[in-house]
Design a protein around this motif. Sequence first.
Motif, short mmCIF file in Angstrom:
data_model
loop_
_atom_site.label_atom_id
_atom_site.label_comp_id
_atom_site.label_asym_id
_atom_site.label_seq_id
_atom_site.Cartn_x
_atom_site.Cartn_y
_atom_site.Cartn_z
N LEU A 1 62.07 34.08 62.13
CA LEU A 1 61.44 33.82 60.84
C LEU A 1 60.45 34.92 60.47
CD1 LEU A 1 60.96 29.96 61.03
CD2 LEU A 1 62.80 31.26 59.92
N ALA A 2 59.72 35.43 61.46
CA ALA A 2 58.78 36.52 61.19
C ALA A 2 59.53 37.75 60.69
CB ALA A 2 57.98 36.84 62.45
N SER A 3 60.74 37.95 61.19
CA SER A 3 61.52 39.12 60.77
C SER A 3 61.94 39.02 59.30
CB SER A 3 62.74 39.32 61.67
OG SER A 3 63.71 38.33 61.41
N ILE A 4 61.98 37.82 58.76
CA ILE A 4 62.31 37.65 57.34
C ILE A 4 61.15 38.15 56.49
CG2 ILE A 4 62.77 35.94 55.52
CD1 ILE A 4 65.13 36.47 57.50
N LEU A 5 59.93 37.85 56.93
CA LEU A 5 58.74 38.26 56.17
C LEU A 5 58.39 39.71 56.43
CD1 LEU A 5 56.53 35.09 56.69
CD2 LEU A 5 58.06 35.63 54.78
N ASP A 6 58.66 40.18 57.65
CA ASP A 6 58.34 41.55 58.05
C ASP A 6 59.51 42.06 58.88
OD1 ASP A 6 57.31 43.96 58.88
OD2 ASP A 6 55.82 43.09 60.22
#
Length: 125
Positions: free
Chosen positions: A115-120
């Motif tokens: 999920l963090a990779s979606i934002l960053d």
Amino acid sequence: MGDEAIRDRLHRALRDAMRARDSVAVSALRSALAALDNAGAVPAGQGPAAASGPHFAGAVAGLGAAEVPRRGLAAGEAERIVRAEIAEREAAAAGYEEAGHGEQASRLRQEAGVLASILDPGARG
């Protein structure tokens, strides 16, 4: 990043994860998309179903008459929801780790990373 861009990235990442048979990513991405959908749900008692129909109070006639378009999310709301999903997973992972369940903690941390990779996009390595 705009709310629609986040939703689009989640959908693209979900397709890729499904093709790769990455169950951890699929689980995290589906959960985040469901959270966004739930946030856009119209509260009960609003929309066409709240209007009176010809037969019963609160009834509507016709196929799909009770369907209500989802409300749009406020600016930045999608990012806030995805960040909350990440925080929930990290908190739960800490609890699992404390209880001696390292495997479950690891999976939750992997989901948080997806999920963090979606934002960053540089967050997942």
